[in-house]
Scaffold this motif. Structure first.
Motif, PDB file in Angstrom:
ATOM      1  N   ALA A 174      -0.950 -20.074  78.385  1.00 27.82           N
ATOM      2  CA  ALA A 174      -0.575 -20.455  77.016  1.00 27.82           C
ATOM      3  C   ALA A 174      -1.578 -19.988  75.972  1.00 27.82           C
ATOM      4  CB  ALA A 174      -0.343 -21.963  76.898  1.00 27.82           C
ATOM      5  N   VAL A 175      -2.412 -19.018  76.319  1.00 25.82           N
ATOM      6  CA  VAL A 175      -3.337 -18.412  75.363  1.00 25.82           C
ATOM      7  C   VAL A 175      -2.624 -17.225  74.718  1.00 25.82           C
ATOM      8  CG1 VAL A 175      -5.526 -17.197  75.053  1.00 25.82           C
ATOM      9  CG2 VAL A 175      -5.376 -19.134  76.651  1.00 25.82           C
ATOM     10  N   GLU A 176      -2.472 -17.262  73.418  1.00 28.56           N
ATOM     11  CA  GLU A 176      -1.751 -16.197  72.736  1.00 28.56           C
ATOM     12  C   GLU A 176      -2.648 -14.970  72.569  1.00 28.56           C
ATOM     13  OE1 GLU A 176      -0.058 -17.661  69.130  1.00 28.56           O
ATOM     14  OE2 GLU A 176       1.251 -19.098  70.144  1.00 28.56           O
ATOM     15  N   THR A 209       3.524 -25.454  74.119  1.00 27.98           N
ATOM     16  CA  THR A 209       4.096 -24.212  73.589  1.00 27.98           C
ATOM     17  C   THR A 209       5.136 -23.672  74.556  1.00 27.98           C
ATOM     18  OG1 THR A 209       2.037 -23.654  72.447  1.00 27.98           O
ATOM     19  CG2 THR A 209       3.596 -21.864  72.834  1.00 27.98           C
ATOM     20  N   ARG A 210       6.355 -23.513  74.053  1.00 28.82           N
ATOM     21  CA  ARG A 210       7.425 -22.911  74.846  1.00 28.82           C
ATOM     22  C   ARG A 210       7.494 -21.428  74.494  1.00 28.82           C
ATOM     23  NH1 ARG A 210      13.443 -25.047  73.887  1.00 28.82           N
ATOM     24  NH2 ARG A 210      12.834 -24.454  71.757  1.00 28.82           N
ATOM     25  N   TRP A 211       7.455 -20.592  75.515  1.00 31.49           N
ATOM     26  CA  TRP A 211       7.536 -19.138  75.328  1.00 31.49           C
ATOM     27  C   TRP A 211       8.833 -18.634  75.938  1.00 31.49           C
ATOM     28  CZ3 TRP A 211       7.739 -14.924  78.739  1.00 31.49           C
ATOM     29  CH2 TRP A 211       7.522 -13.668  78.155  1.00 31.49           C
ATOM     30  N   ARG A 212       9.604 -17.878  75.134  1.00 29.30           N
ATOM     31  CA  ARG A 212      10.882 -17.362  75.604  1.00 29.30           C
ATOM     32  C   ARG A 212      10.938 -15.848  75.373  1.00 29.30           C
ATOM     33  NH1 ARG A 212      14.880 -21.048  72.259  1.00 29.30           N
ATOM     34  NH2 ARG A 212      13.114 -20.949  70.815  1.00 29.30           N
ATOM     35  N   PRO A 213      11.071 -15.074  76.442  1.00 31.54           N
ATOM     36  CA  PRO A 213      11.110 -13.616  76.291  1.00 31.54           C
ATOM     37  C   PRO A 213      12.471 -13.123  75.853  1.00 31.54           C
ATOM     38  CG  PRO A 213      11.326 -14.196  78.598  1.00 31.54           C
ATOM     39  CD  PRO A 213      11.116 -15.491  77.848  1.00 31.54           C
ATOM     40  N   GLY A 214      12.452 -11.993  75.152  1.00 34.16           N
ATOM     41  CA  GLY A 214      13.676 -11.301  74.788  1.00 34.16           C
ATOM     42  C   GLY A 214      13.687  -9.917  75.400  1.00 34.16           C
ATOM     43  N   ALA A 215      14.107  -8.932  74.616  1.00 31.80           N
ATOM     44  CA  ALA A 215      14.227  -7.567  75.126  1.00 31.80           C
ATOM     45  C   ALA A 215      12.858  -6.991  75.462  1.00 31.80           C
ATOM     46  CB  ALA A 215      14.924  -6.683  74.091  1.00 31.80           C
ATOM     47  N   GLY A 216      12.836  -6.200  76.521  1.00 29.52           N
ATOM     48  CA  GLY A 216      11.632  -5.479  76.908  1.00 29.52           C
ATOM     49  C   GLY A 216      12.009  -4.078  77.350  1.00 29.52           C
ATOM     50  N   VAL A 217      11.474  -3.066  76.681  1.00 33.18           N
ATOM     51  CA  VAL A 217      11.818  -1.685  77.023  1.00 33.18           C
ATOM     52  C   VAL A 217      10.722  -0.749  76.516  1.00 33.18           C
ATOM     53  CG1 VAL A 217      13.150  -1.277  74.896  1.00 33.18           C
ATOM     54  CG2 VAL A 217      13.674   0.032  76.967  1.00 33.18           C
ATOM     55  N   LEU A 218      10.523   0.335  77.238  1.00 39.20           N
ATOM     56  CA  LEU A 218       9.574   1.381  76.835  1.00 39.20           C
ATOM     57  C   LEU A 218      10.365   2.665  76.645  1.00 39.20           C
ATOM     58  CD1 LEU A 218       6.114   2.071  78.446  1.00 39.20           C
ATOM     59  CD2 LEU A 218       7.686   3.953  77.991  1.00 39.20           C
ATOM     60  N   PRO A 236       8.966 -24.381  81.046  1.00 42.46           N
ATOM     61  CA  PRO A 236       8.790 -25.593  80.227  1.00 42.46           C
ATOM     62  C   PRO A 236       9.656 -25.563  78.975  1.00 42.46           C
ATOM     63  CG  PRO A 236       6.656 -24.742  80.940  1.00 42.46           C
ATOM     64  CD  PRO A 236       7.678 -23.713  81.324  1.00 42.46           C
ATOM     65  N   GLY A 237      10.425 -26.623  78.780  1.00 39.71           N
ATOM     66  CA  GLY A 237      11.279 -26.722  77.609  1.00 39.71           C
ATOM     67  C   GLY A 237      12.628 -26.059  77.744  1.00 39.71           C
ATOM     68  N   SER A 288       7.952 -17.999  70.389  1.00 41.44           N
ATOM     69  CA  SER A 288       7.158 -19.161  70.794  1.00 41.44           C
ATOM     70  C   SER A 288       7.391 -20.294  69.806  1.00 41.44           C
ATOM     71  CB  SER A 288       5.662 -18.822  70.841  1.00 41.44           C
ATOM     72  OG  SER A 288       5.387 -17.862  71.832  1.00 41.44           O
ATOM     73  N   ASP A 289       7.511 -21.503  70.319  1.00 43.94           N
ATOM     74  CA  ASP A 289       7.608 -22.668  69.453  1.00 43.94           C
ATOM     75  C   ASP A 289       7.010 -23.871  70.170  1.00 43.94           C
ATOM     76  OD1 ASP A 289       9.569 -23.038  71.352  1.00 43.94           O
ATOM     77  OD2 ASP A 289      11.215 -23.334  69.956  1.00 43.94           O
ATOM     78  N   THR A 290       6.863 -24.957  69.460  1.00 44.99           N
ATOM     79  CA  THR A 290       6.311 -26.180  70.031  1.00 44.99           C
ATOM     80  C   THR A 290       7.450 -27.132  70.350  1.00 44.99           C
ATOM     81  OG1 THR A 290       4.269 -25.924  68.770  1.00 44.99           O
ATOM     82  CG2 THR A 290       4.740 -28.117  69.646  1.00 44.99           C
TER      83      THR A 290
END
Length: 436
Positions: A172-174, A49-58, A18-19, A206-208
């Motif tokens: 969309a529950v934070e 609410t638009r959610w956009r992922p970035g870097a993910g690492v462990l 979405p978005g 996250s943004d609207t």
């Protein structure tokens, strides 16, 4: 263009969350196609609410580094250092690590919930379906939060293919703690080293934003309405989820546009909702904006996921020649159930189960679920292949042989409502629930 060509066109635009630009493009593309068929078209705004992922690492303190995918709608972190421990052993402040497997669902059990089924092969006695959720559905982080954990890592060790691209939860529950998905192989490597100190990076923004429902109408021969719908967004480029639904509804609009108004049983509304991956934001917005229409709706038909059943082979998913199990959530009105059963058989849609809307939960597990508590009669087609929320949902997973029969089924069901009115269907369902 054929139904399959539409699916290929949509998925070629890329990730359709979405978005995202691909989803915005799809809105405009749909409006143009529908207007070209001769329908009246409107783009209705939906804020979500638009959610956009970035870097993910462990990163473990030993120097080992494992790539991950941030859990949607969890708290972002550019670096949280803590002790990693198995979920059942985690203490407050730890990062809880859990092995995750999907639910195995014997179709003999689902058949027991069904009002009817079409299984000419006789496979439901032994067929077990892997659905794309664990036993807690979208509540994957909650046990870690209950233990006071500072973060969560889901190790996808129980899946029959290697992936970390699991777009769940999408309600969309934070959640107030960060989370990370690891592939099965990387998850097992981590579990072998626990407890251990290290850091997770799970970046996101996250943004609207304002997206749009695409709403198109054709006048019919009665004062009532039939709504045919699906959602136009998806977690990835997502051929099955839900480019197939988009294409099936678009084909329904094309077919009915060729039928004279006098032969259309009711006014027809074709609905492509936004924000399924944000708690069905578009469906809820449509209902709120058109509440005065609901009493005049004879039927709401929903079409999602023309999917092939897949098997895991050497860490990858391989499509079979068989469709994934087809669920038809149908309001408990005898003539409607009879229409659906006859349609499934006429179109040869094997591996089909006709289920009450509340067979699994109070509402069906579809984007159109929110029509059910409003009392709108419904027929919702859905399949739930295990790759539904994964980047592995590519065009080779589409049930190509099922596209025309599914489009034909939708047409038959709508045509079969000729002469029906909303009140009689609602009364039939009410009489079943509250017999005298």
């Amino acid at each position: 263009m054929s139904i399959l060509e539409w699916i290929e066109t949509i998925t070629a635009r890329g990730i359709r969350r979405p978005g995202y630009p691909a989803d915005e493009w799809t809105e405009r593309w749909l409006a143009e196609r529908l207007a070209g068929f001769g329908l009246d078209v409107a783009l209705e705004p939906v804020e979500l609410t638009r959610w956009r992922p970035g870097a993910g690492v462990l990163r473990l303190d030993t120097g080992e580094e494992l790539p991950g995918f941030p859990l949607p709608f969890t708290a972002p972190t550019s670096g949280l250092r803590a002790r990693f421990a198995r979920l059942e052993e985690a203490e407050p402040g730890d990062i809880a690590v859990e092995e995750v497997a999907f639910t195995e669902l014997p179709q003999s059990l689902v058949r027991a919930l069904a009002t009817a089924y079409y299984d000419p092969e006789g496979v439901f006695d032994t067929l077990v379906q892997t659905i794309p959720f664990g036993p807690r559905m979208m509540e994957v982080v909650e046990p870690a939060m209950a233990r006071g954990a500072a973060g969560y890592v889901g190790a996808l060790t129980g899946l029959p293919w290697e992936t970390r691209d699991y777009y769940v939860p999408y309600d969309a529950v934070e959640r107030p703690i960060p989370g990370l998905w690891l592939s099965g192989g990387d998850g097992r490597a981590l579990l072998d080293r626990l407890p251990a100190m290290g850091t997770i990076v799970a970046e996101s923004v996250s943004d609207t934003v304002t997206t749009h429902n695409v709403v198109a109408t054709l006048p019919g021969s009665s004062p009532y309405w039939v709504i045919v719908g699906s959602h136009h967004d998806g977690p990835w480029a997502s051929a099955v989820e839900d480019a197939t639904g988009i294409a099936l509804v678009l084909e329904s609009a094309r077919r009915w546009a060729r039928v004279p108004q006098s032969e259309r049983p009711h006014n027809l509304l074709f609905l492509f909702t936004s924000g399924h991956m944000a708690h069905a934001a578009g469906t809820r917005a449509f209902i709120e904006a058109h509440r005065d229409l609901l009493a005049d709706v004879v039927l709401q038909v929903h079409l999602e996921h023309a999917a092939l059943r897949c098997e895991g082979v050497d860490g990858r998913l391989v499509p079979t020649a068989d469709p994934e199990v087809r669920w038809w959530f149908t309001t408990r009105a005898p003539r409607l159930e009879r229409l659906v059963v006859e349609t499934i058989a006429a179109e040869g849609l094997r591996r089909s189960l006709v289920l009450p809307p509340d067979a699994f939960s109070p509402m069906p597990p579809t984007d159109g679920a929110f029509f059910h508590p409003e009392g709108v009669p419904l027929v919702h087609f859905l399949s739930a292949p295990m790759y539904l929320f994964d980047s592995a949902d590519t065009v080779d997973k589409v049930d190509v042989a099922g596209l025309e029969p599914l489009a034909g089924a939708a047409f038959r069901i709508v045509r079969g409502t000729a002469g029906w009115d909303p009140a009689s269907l609602r009364e039939a369902d009410e009489a079943r629930i509250h017999p005298h």
